[in-house]
Design a protein around this motif. Structure first.
Motif, PDB file in Angstrom:
ATOM      1  N   THR A  53      33.512 -29.675 -17.960  1.00  0.00           N
ATOM      2  CA  THR A  53      33.711 -30.816 -18.860  1.00  0.00           C
ATOM      3  C   THR A  53      33.821 -32.103 -18.041  1.00  0.00           C
ATOM      4  O   THR A  53      33.937 -32.062 -16.815  1.00  0.00           O
ATOM      5  CB  THR A  53      35.001 -30.681 -19.714  1.00  0.00           C
ATOM      6  OG1 THR A  53      36.142 -31.008 -18.894  1.00  0.00           O
ATOM      7  CG2 THR A  53      35.183 -29.299 -20.289  1.00  0.00           C
ATOM      8  N   GLU A 111      34.735 -33.941 -22.863  1.00  0.00           N
ATOM      9  CA  GLU A 111      33.571 -33.397 -23.547  1.00  0.00           C
ATOM     10  C   GLU A 111      32.895 -32.399 -22.615  1.00  0.00           C
ATOM     11  O   GLU A 111      32.961 -32.541 -21.385  1.00  0.00           O
ATOM     12  CB  GLU A 111      32.622 -34.594 -23.814  1.00  0.00           C
ATOM     13  CG  GLU A 111      31.435 -34.319 -24.670  1.00  0.00           C
ATOM     14  CD  GLU A 111      30.529 -35.568 -24.789  1.00  0.00           C
ATOM     15  OE1 GLU A 111      30.804 -36.599 -24.137  1.00  0.00           O
ATOM     16  OE2 GLU A 111      29.544 -35.468 -25.538  1.00  0.00           O
ATOM     17  N   ASP A 147      26.921 -31.346 -23.210  1.00  0.00           N
ATOM     18  CA  ASP A 147      26.724 -32.085 -24.463  1.00  0.00           C
ATOM     19  C   ASP A 147      26.627 -33.591 -24.246  1.00  0.00           C
ATOM     20  O   ASP A 147      26.402 -34.335 -25.204  1.00  0.00           O
ATOM     21  CB  ASP A 147      27.870 -31.785 -25.444  1.00  0.00           C
ATOM     22  CG  ASP A 147      27.737 -30.401 -26.054  1.00  0.00           C
ATOM     23  OD1 ASP A 147      26.612 -29.868 -26.059  1.00  0.00           O
ATOM     24  OD2 ASP A 147      28.753 -29.850 -26.512  1.00  0.00           O
TER      25      ASP A 147
END
Ligand code: AHM
Ligand code: MG
Length: 340
Positions: free
Chosen positions: A298, A302, A306
């Protein structure tokens, strides 16, 4: 005697033929990248004898001084990949814009991104360095390839890997069905499958971060590291070890091998930059490999895969490795004040 050694070529052919996991063009692409890595490994190995050490006296688009090997590795990857007909274009840490396959060669449907020589500060001191790469598919349309075509989130990668030039030269690869490891057999000149289906332990007692930046860190990162440093007497109730090689390839390779957490987070040194490491050819391929091995990646808030890239050389904050530790650091970010 039956030869039980499985070469990279055979492994990929079987993936293409038996499992139907990869198309022929992608197999060719991966073989070509592996061949280029072999050649880079050879140059790295020669070191001073090959005249490859030291600075090239130039800067890349990101204002970093280029080492001779940065440029050599970049050229090796381009020359190996431009004529095979499997690629539409390439992008690299060492080139400002994209490199479209010249029209004297057939154009394929893949896009290749790479950091040709990761860990440049370690080249001259004979510490492990590597090549990181990511493969995307061209979006389906008839116009020519543009930089825009590369700006796909990491979850759309079709292959990713790295080659680490250390005491051994090791190629680590995923096409989305796990992570396999190949070791270069120098006598035979081929990569041989040495581990299949790597899994990162979910827990770890080892973290990797450049501690010299501590005073610049954001609160959640400081909280996590402070708790690790407090050891057995602290809130974690156990002692932690620390490693920092300053070559992401080598740090990630250790984590894929025995677990750990790697962090190159955003910090206050250059607050306008989201981080130091580059999203498209460092964080995305490493993030996908780590996820494929059961870990997590991450930016603190997030999932790396992504993050929607807005530019080719976009930077990102990186936290990856053993799942439970990455989730903890990500939770600390959620619990802290929202990002500026
Ligand atoms: P590079 O691609 O120019 O070599 O930079 C990326 C490297 C990573 O491999 C490594 O994790 C990091 O930079 C080390 O940075 P620092 O010297 O700030 O610790
Ligand atoms: Mg790099």
């Amino acid at each position: 005697m039956k030869n039980t050694r499985i070469s990279l070529t055979r492994h990929l052919v079987e993936k293409q033929r038996v499992d139907g996991h990869i198309p022929g063009q992608l197999r060719l692409l991966l073989e070509v990248v592996a061949r280029a890595c072999k050649s880079i490994s050879h140059a790295v190995n020669k070191g001073a004898l090959g005249g490859v050490l030291g600075s090239a006296g130039s800067e890349n688009v990101q204002g970093e001084v280029q080492k001779k090997l940065d440029i050599i590795a970049n050229e090796v990857l381009i020359e190996a990949n431009e004529w095979g007909g499997h690629l539409a274009a390439m992008a690299s840490e060492e080139m400002e814009g994209i490199y479209v396959v010249p029209n004297r060669y057939p154009q394929g449907e893949y896009l290749l991104l790479f950091d040709p020589l990761d860990g440049s500060s370690n080249i001259d001191v004979n510490v492990s360095i590597g090549t990181i790469f990511s493969v995307l598919k061209m979006p389906d349309d008839d116009r020519g390839v543009e930089e825009q075509d590369f700006l796909q989130p990491g979850r759309q990668q079709v292959a990713a890997g790295y080659c680490v030039y250390g005491p051994q030269t090791t190629l680590v690869l995923t096409v989305g069905d796990g992570v396999d490891v190949f070791t270069l057999d120098r006598e035979q000149g081929s990569f041989v499958l040495t581990r299949e289906g790597l899994r990162i332990p979910e827990d770890t007692q080892e973290f990797a971060i450049n501690m010299s930046n501590m005073r610049h860190w954001d609160e959640p990162v400081r909280r996590y590291v402070d708790e690790c440093l407090a050891g057995r007497e602290g809130p974690r109730g156990k002692d932690f070890n620390m490693r920092w090689i300053a070559s992401m390839v080598a740090d990630v390779h250790r984590i894929l091998t025995r677990g750990g957490i790697f962090m190159y987070p955003w910090d206050k040194r250059e607050p306008h930059k989201p981080g130091k490491l580059r999203l498209m050819y460092e964080a995305n391929p490493m993030g996908w490999l780590v996820e494929q091995a059961g870990g997590a990646a991450t930016n603190g808030r997030e999932r790396i895969l992504d993050v929607q890239p807005r530019q080719l050389h976009e930077r990102v904050s990186v936290i990856l490795g053993s799942r439970n530790e990455v989730e903890r650091v990500t939770r600390y970010h959620r619990e802290a004040a929202p990002a500026a």
